[in-house]
Design a protein around this motif. Structure first.
Motif, PDB file in Angstrom:
ATOM      1  N   GLY A 130       0.810  -1.214   0.000  1.00 26.80           N
ATOM      2  CA  GLY A 130       0.000   0.000   0.000  1.00 26.80           C
ATOM      3  C   GLY A 130       0.846   1.267   0.000  1.00 26.80           C
ATOM      4  N   ILE A 170      -0.467   2.462   5.731  1.00 21.86           N
ATOM      5  CA  ILE A 170      -1.879   2.591   5.352  1.00 21.86           C
ATOM      6  C   ILE A 170      -2.663   1.324   5.718  1.00 21.86           C
ATOM      7  N   GLN A 184      -9.742   7.874   6.210  1.00 24.03           N
ATOM      8  CA  GLN A 184     -10.054   7.015   5.055  1.00 24.03           C
ATOM      9  C   GLN A 184     -11.490   7.248   4.606  1.00 24.03           C
ATOM     10  N   LEU A 189      -9.986  10.938  -3.937  1.00 20.15           N
ATOM     11  CA  LEU A 189      -9.006  10.131  -4.669  1.00 20.15           C
ATOM     12  C   LEU A 189      -9.565   9.760  -6.032  1.00 20.15           C
ATOM     13  N   GLN A 190      -8.676   9.569  -6.974  1.00 23.22           N
ATOM     14  CA  GLN A 190      -9.083   9.069  -8.287  1.00 23.22           C
ATOM     15  C   GLN A 190      -8.309   7.793  -8.613  1.00 23.22           C
ATOM     16  N   CYS A 191      -7.051   7.936  -9.049  1.00 23.79           N
ATOM     17  CA  CYS A 191      -6.328   6.704  -9.411  1.00 23.79           C
ATOM     18  C   CYS A 191      -5.868   5.932  -8.179  1.00 23.79           C
ATOM     19  N   THR A 225      -2.827   8.190  -2.818  1.00 21.44           N
ATOM     20  CA  THR A 225      -3.789   8.204  -1.709  1.00 21.44           C
ATOM     21  C   THR A 225      -3.232   7.700  -0.377  1.00 21.44           C
ATOM     22  N   ILE A 228      -3.275  10.124   2.808  1.00 24.01           N
ATOM     23  CA  ILE A 228      -4.032   9.829   4.027  1.00 24.01           C
ATOM     24  C   ILE A 228      -3.107   9.845   5.240  1.00 24.01           C
ATOM     25  N   VAL A 285     -20.837   7.375  -3.815  1.00 25.10           N
ATOM     26  CA  VAL A 285     -19.400   7.225  -3.569  1.00 25.10           C
ATOM     27  C   VAL A 285     -18.896   6.008  -4.332  1.00 25.10           C
ATOM     28  N   ARG A 286     -17.599   5.997  -4.584  1.00 23.29           N
ATOM     29  CA  ARG A 286     -17.063   5.015  -5.529  1.00 23.29           C
ATOM     30  C   ARG A 286     -16.895   3.632  -4.903  1.00 23.29           C
ATOM     31  N   ASP A 298     -13.176   2.583  -4.164  1.00 23.84           N
ATOM     32  CA  ASP A 298     -12.333   3.324  -3.231  1.00 23.84           C
ATOM     33  C   ASP A 298     -11.806   2.503  -2.063  1.00 23.84           C
ATOM     34  N   ARG A 299     -12.607   1.562  -1.608  1.00 26.27           N
ATOM     35  CA  ARG A 299     -12.192   0.866  -0.391  1.00 26.27           C
ATOM     36  C   ARG A 299     -10.794   0.256  -0.542  1.00 26.27           C
ATOM     37  N   PHE A 353      -8.373   1.233  -2.424  1.00 28.88           N
ATOM     38  CA  PHE A 353      -7.319   2.252  -2.513  1.00 28.88           C
ATOM     39  C   PHE A 353      -7.051   2.915  -1.163  1.00 28.88           C
ATOM     40  N   ILE A 354      -8.092   3.161  -0.395  1.00 33.46           N
ATOM     41  CA  ILE A 354      -7.877   3.866   0.879  1.00 33.46           C
ATOM     42  C   ILE A 354      -7.367   2.935   1.972  1.00 33.46           C
ATOM     43  N   THR A 355      -7.391   1.636   1.713  1.00 36.48           N
ATOM     44  CA  THR A 355      -6.853   0.710   2.714  1.00 36.48           C
ATOM     45  C   THR A 355      -5.522   0.112   2.266  1.00 36.48           C
ATOM     46  N   GLY A 356      -4.992   0.594   1.158  1.00 34.42           N
ATOM     47  CA  GLY A 356      -3.697   0.095   0.697  1.00 34.42           C
ATOM     48  C   GLY A 356      -3.774  -1.245  -0.013  1.00 34.42           C
ATOM     49  N   ARG A 357      -4.981  -1.618  -0.454  1.00 33.48           N
ATOM     50  CA  ARG A 357      -5.140  -2.921  -1.128  1.00 33.48           C
ATOM     51  C   ARG A 357      -5.258  -2.801  -2.644  1.00 33.48           C
ATOM     52  N   GLY A 380      -8.551   5.741 -12.670  1.00 36.31           N
ATOM     53  CA  GLY A 380      -8.853   6.906 -11.858  1.00 36.31           C
ATOM     54  C   GLY A 380     -10.225   7.493 -12.153  1.00 36.31           C
TER      55      GLY A 380
END
Lengths: 161, 266, 779
Positions: free
Chosen positions: A35, A75, A88, A97-99, A103, A107, C11-12, C15-16, C18-22, C506
């Motif tokens: 991550g 992360i 988060q 966030l996009q790509c 991120t 964060i 919401v996307r 995203d989950r 990406f925001i958790t580093g997975r 993205g």
């Protein structure tokens, strides 16, 4: 080669790596914590930001040996099970966030910003504080919104604890 | 980067001893100067001696008329320091516009001063405030410390232990950031000592690194005000010129930043 | 469940991870037996390779193989190609020089690969690459357009005398000249459109694996269009037949055009994986990205606009030199021609247009499509001319634009494009209201009393997206069709998978595409998965670029959905013993209208797959595919206005306000649309104020890292005020136009118009750095 002991996301780890190994490579390649990303080679983009003993740092500019004995959070280590960290959640809810590539670093840096400033954040401060993180997708508009939103959520979460 | 051997000594003496053992040793404090260069393979030290965990190198004290910042004190620690804010707020301001938050957690004042990057911020404070550099061997006057680009009076293996800034009557720092690197495109530190001397140093502007600016010092000595500099002309000789700023532009910035620093100093 | 259909800011779904580093990007993938590649690159911009000595490198620890340009040529791997043929005004074809994946004899830009080292670890590969000894004989360098076209310039390719690739024209020259002769006023400008480096945050990467038993390759790569990659690698580069090559583009960290193209590194990784019979990974670092990712823009233009005595535009004449770099990248030829000159009419009724475009080789990194691709350059030319004209003619810039707007549609421009629909006045009104245009003179006067230079700048852009139809682009020289494919699989339990040839890096397709399906069937988006980016899973598709995924990709899904729904209705009618015409779909159920009879989607799906009770003659299953080829481009348009203040002491520009009013037709997910606009604006503002790739006279890139190339950061940009006006696109079933590039197309002219307004000097080049602005103020 040296043996390095440190704590990562609450777990004690001991790894044998070359002395030239950077913390980011230890995380990604040895510990499979992918991550944390690498987006530049001049310590500027912030895609690699993790927390060392609670401080946001660029893991591409820290030797693994410098992190020996430290408590490193990535992360992957900030949500409590299925419950997202408020930062988060704020990034998701505000389309921060996009790509997704910058991120994790965004964060981790943003959590540190809120930790340092508490509720006294405004847009200008957030923009100045995000100086060490580059995003190419969002134009930062929704990232700034996410951080301000999370600052409120984190305050509420702290009050509840 | 090339393979190297990493050491983490716990005292200055141990660090100096390790340094002399290596065939081509380098000190590392925050690492934000050395590691990027090593990553680019432009430096290949045999041994990297980490000064960052040496307790005797960390701390900020005020004693008598000086603010002393030990060399491995991070920028973040300077920003938090009540002593620094009280005695020389211009140094705290300088620190707040230096690097980015992540760099400020790791970077150290000693590392910046020892490296003497021609666009670094702290050398301007050292020179303008007439600071002294304390090392594990001696004390060096700030005026004689900087020897051009990336070069200082430090001998091989010598370790900066602290930097001592005389507390001025007034001081201010103003910086025009390099748009990409965020180093100083030009930064000017102005100071009026308690004895009434005016010292002004500019970083980022000169081909030879940080420098005093006598014409501005003279004008401010006569009249400590931003307006006193309105008609000052800074010669372009010896100033840097690159895609981010011509020498004429940098000459202008020296004046404009000096005016803003004076305004900030009050 | 209409809350998750078209028009909802949900919401996307993606995203989950990406925001958790997975997230799973190429460099995150590990394969058993993986080796690592490091390229040996030329330090010179133009040189002859006299010899390469690999002996020492081969003996270094961990080295698995050292391969050179000559070997790749000997193995008959094809040269890189440009897939869009442009014909010069004299009728000759474009002059394409040979581009081998690694240079065997001549290097033509600094950073071009000449050899590759494959080793057990990344560090070992880099260590050994330094032991490869290359003996170069330096050649004279042409590092920019002017150097390339002057008398006696160094020749890059024997195929292209004078370094000219083509000299192409569009429009009517004689009629345009006549318009200028008759003009009451003529406005002219010399414009440099600065060269940009795309800098997606994820550097390019590739992992190639060869299975010798199956003679089959797999390539994981950072691609916006994996199917096109497979086609080109197979048909032109002779890597493998298509059915023996799987290309996977997993999570991709931004593209902006730069990941459309097939680059030498992917080719070499594939070829090398067979040579060493081990999986090979290459991950570029940022320095390599600066040197090898296709750059964008880089035009030199002279432009003139003719007006009659009523300030109506009567003609536009443009001559542009475009720098395509050292080699012709995949779609490079089309960018300064069909993606640029065809948009020179802007939002205006211009009866006569003539443009000449001369594309040239230089000893620089190849140049190709970067967000907007040709359209930002066109928009900048037109909108700078309009602003300059307003100042010269002493009329309000908004009024001059309004007077010349196209107001009836369809409108055929003199440069191929037929605008289908629009309301340019509405966007301009919306933007002027948002920024309080009427109050600007008072604000400017007030700023002046405070010693500040304040300016306002307008930019009314139009662009062409969803490049199509295939027949038309084929007639213009394109080597591919520009349709899209989709497959809708309703699973036996009623969940749905959509397979698309579009690729999300993205843009949020996993959410927006699901919204289309969820809205039509009245089911939650959680019941719909989007599958993309794998040639083994998805049949052929064209990928994502040119703001085409909604207009073309989603329209294909729409068509496939119509087929699925038609079959499902037949099954439902059969099950409910009702007439097919009476079946309506609501909230995930097939209902007999006017009755309380209904059957849920999962039951219809189950019936389709059990096939126990289907209408006579019906095939089992519920899965349909469609190919969609649009009838026209789409034409997003809008008005951007920014208000800025310049610090006259430092030349630094800061934003007071930035407003954007766009017409994208239907908005699928307004939150995501606005995110696309924000990002585009940042890149347009970046071009105007911050970014510029600069080469020195020897062809060395001076801006080769984030230390010198100014990426927009959070404190360089304002928050944006967005609004939307809507005319529905008639060219596709959804009424969508596309929103991915608008910001990057419209923003830069608004910024430069504002700064030049503030400082009272119209001569200002991009990027308008503090240094340049200060010089423009103080001479």
């Amino acid at each position: 080669m040296s043996t390095i002991k440190l704590t990562v996301n609450g777990k004690a780890v001991s790894v044998e790596v070359e002395d030239r190994t950077l913390l980011v490579h230890l995380l990604r390649e040895t510990l499979n914590l992918t991550g944390t990303h690498v987006g530049c080679d001049t310590s500027q983009c912030g895609a690699c930001v993790v927390h060392i003993d609670g401080q946001a740092v660029k893991s591409c500019t820290v030797l693994a040996g410098q992190a020996a004995g430290a408590n490193v959070t990535t992360i992957e280590g900030i949500s409590k099970g299925d419950e997202l960290h408020p930062m988060q959640a704020a990034f998701r809810d505000n389309h921060g966030l996009q790509c997704g590539y910058c991120t994790p670093g965004m964060i981790m840096s943003s959590i540190d910003i809120v930790n340092r400033h508490g509720g006294k954040l405004d847009e200008e401060t957030v923009r100045h504080e995000l100086e060490g993180n580059i995003c190419r997708c969002t134009g930062y508009h929704n990232i700034v919104k996410s951080v301000l939103d999370a600052a409120g959520r984190m305050k509420v979460a702290q009050a509840a604890e | 980067m090339y393979e190297t051997t990493y050491h983490r000594p716990s005292s200055v003496d141990e660090a100096a001893a390790l340094f002399s053992k290596g065939s081509d040793s380098k000190y590392l404090a925050g690492g934000h100067t050395l590691l990027p260069v090593m990553k680019q393979r432009l430096a290949s030290p045999s041994d990297v001696i980490d000064l960052g965990r040496i307790k005797e190198l960390v701390g900020i004290d005020v004693s008598g008329d000086a603010l002393t910042i030990k060399a491995a004190t991070t920028y973040f620690d300077i920003l938090q320091s009540a002593e620094a804010k009280k005695t020389i707020p211009a140094i705290v301001h300088l620190t707040s516009v230096l690097g980015d938050p992540q760099v400020r957690y790791r970077g150290t004042i000693g590392g910046s001063v020892a490296n003497n990057d021609p666009a670094a911020d702290f050398p301007a404070a050292v020179l303008a405030l007439g600071a002294t550099i304390k090392t594990n061997k001696r004390t060096i006057a700030g005026d004689g410390f900087f020897k051009g680009l990336f070069s200082t009076a430090l001998e091989d293996g010598e370790i900066i232990t602290a930097i001592s800034f005389p507390i001025p009557a007034k001081a201010g720092y103003s910086k025009m950031r390099h748009p990409a690197s965020r180093f100083a495109l030009t930064g000017v530190f102005v100071a009026q000592t308690k004895a009434g001397e005016v010292r002004v140093a500019a970083t980022g502007a000169s081909q030879n690194g940080v420098m005093r600016v006598p014409v501005i010092e003279a004008a401010l000595k006569a009249n400590w005000s931003a307006g006193a500099l309105d008609n000052v002309t800074i010669p372009t000789d010896g100033l840097l010129a690159d895609i981010h700023g011509s020498s004429a532009y940098r000459a202008n910035l020296i004046k404009v930043m000096a005016q803003r620093a004076v305004a900030a100093a009050g | 469940m209409g809350v998750e259909g078209i028009g909802a800011s949900v919401v996307r779904k993606e995203d989950r991870r990406f925001i958790t580093g997975r997230g799973r990007y190429v460099d995150d993938i590990k394969l058993v037996g993986l080796t690592h590649a490091h390229f040996v690159r030329s330090p010179h911009a133009h040189a002859k390779i006299k010899s390469i000595d690999i002996a020492a490198a081969e003996k270094m620890p961990g080295v698995v193989g050292v391969l050179t340009g000559q070997q790749i040529v000997d193995d008959k791997v094809g040269n890189l190609i440009c897939g869009w043929a442009i014909t010069s005004k004299d009728g000759t074809g474009m002059k394409m020089g040979a581009w081998p994946a690694m240079a065997p004899e001549i290097v033509r830009f600094a950073g071009q690969a000449v050899a590759v080292v494959i080793a057990e670890t990344k560090n070992q590969a880099r260590d050994a690459a330094e032991a490869v000894v290359v003996n170069y004989e330096e050649l004279p360098v042409a590092s920019d357009i002017r150097a390339a076209i002057k008398e006696g310039a160094p020749q890059l390719h024997p195929e292209a005398p004078g370094n000219v690739i083509y000299d192409w024209t569009i429009g009517e020259e004689a009629a345009t000249d006549a318009a200028f002769k008759a003009a009451a006023n003529v406005v002219s400008l010399d414009i440099t459109n600065n060269r940009l480096v795309p800098n997606a945050m994820e550097p390019r990467a590739a992992i190639a694996e060869y299975n010798d038993a199956e003679e089959h390759f797999t390539l994981y790569t950072t691609s916006q269009n994996p199917h096109v990659a497979r086609l080109v690698l197979s048909a032109f580069y002779n890597i493998a037949q298509e059915h023996k090559l799987r290309v996977v583009a997993p999570d991709v960290g931004g593209g902006f055009g730069s990941k459309i193209f097939i680059y030498p590194e992917e080719m070499v990784a594939l070829w090398a994986s067979k040579k060493v019979n081990r999986p090979v990974k290459w991950t570029g670092d940022r320095s390599e990205a600066f040197l090898t990712d296709a750059h964008g823009r880089d035009h030199l233009t002279k432009a003139e606009m003719a007006f009659d005595k009523d300030n109506k535009i009567t003609g536009l004449r443009v001559k542009t030199y475009a720098n395509l770099g050292a080699y012709m990248s995949l779609f490079s030829s089309s960018v300064p021609t069909y993606l640029y000159a065809t948009l020179l009419s802007g939002q205006y009724n211009i009866p006569n247009i003539f443009a000449e475009v001369i594309s040239v080789y230089t000893n620089t990194t190849p140049v190709d499509a970067y967000r907007g691709a040709g359209r930002p350059e066109a928009s900048f030319v037109v909108e700078r001319l309009m602003e300059t004209a307003a100042r010269q003619l002493k009329v309000d810039p908004a009024e001059l634009r309004r007077k010349n707007f196209i107001t009836t549609f369809p409108h055929q421009t003199p440069v191929i494009m037929a605008y289908d629909v629009g309301d340019f006045g509405a966007s301009l009104d919306s933007a002027m209201k948002a920024i309080d245009y009427a109050g600007f003179p008072a604000r400017k006067a007030k700023a002046k009393t405070e010693g500040k230079l304040r300016g306002i700048g307008i930019s009314c852009y139009i662009e062409a997206c969803g490049i199509a139809p295939s027949k038309a682009v084929g007639s213009l020289g394109a080597g591919v069709g520009l349709w899209e494919s989709a497959e809708v699989r309703v699973n036996p339990v009623g969940t749905i998978e959509i397979l698309t040839g579009s690729h999300s890096h993205g843009q949020g397709h996993e959410t927006t595409f699901a919204q289309l399906v969820a809205g039509r069937l009245g089911i939650p988006i959680s019941q719909v998965s989007i599958v993309h980016g794998d040639t083994d899973k998805v049949q052929f598709g064209m990928g994502t670029y040119g703001s085409r995924s909604a207009a073309v990709g989603m329209s294909a899904i729409f068509k496939a959905m119509e087929k699925v729904e038609a079959k499902a209705k037949k099954i439902a009618a059969h099950q409910l013993e009702a007439s097919e015409a009476d079946i309506v779909i609501e909230n995930g159920e097939f209902k007999v209208t006017g009755t309380d009879k209904s059957i849920a989607l999962p039951m219809v799906a189950l019936a389709a797959y059990t096939a126990h009770n289907l209408p006579d003659g019906m095939e089992p299953g519920l899965k349909e595919g469609a190919f969609y080829d649009p009838t026209n481009f789409t034409f997003p348009a809008g008005a951007y206005i920014c208000e800025i203040e310049v610090d006259s002491g430092t030349g630094k520009t800061s934003f007071v306000n930035f407003v954007a009013a766009d017409d994208f037709g239907t908005l699928i997910n307004p939150m995501i649309v606005e995110g696309q606009v924000h990002g585009g604006l940042a890149q347009g503002i970046g071009q105007a104020l911050l970014e510029g790739a600069v080469y020195d006279g020897t062809g060395q890139l001076m801006t080769a890292s984030f230390m010198d190339y100014t990426m927009p950061r959070a404190d360089d940009l304002p928050s944006f005020k967005l609004s939307h006006t809507t005319t529905l696109c008639p060219g596709n079933p959804l009424g969508v136009k596309g929103c991915g590039e608008a910001g990057a197309i419209g923003a830069s002219a608004a910024v430069i118009n504002a700064i030049t307004d503030a400082i009272g000097n119209n001569k200002l080049e991009m990027p308008a750095t503090p240094d340049r602005v200060w010089h423009a103020i103080h001479g």
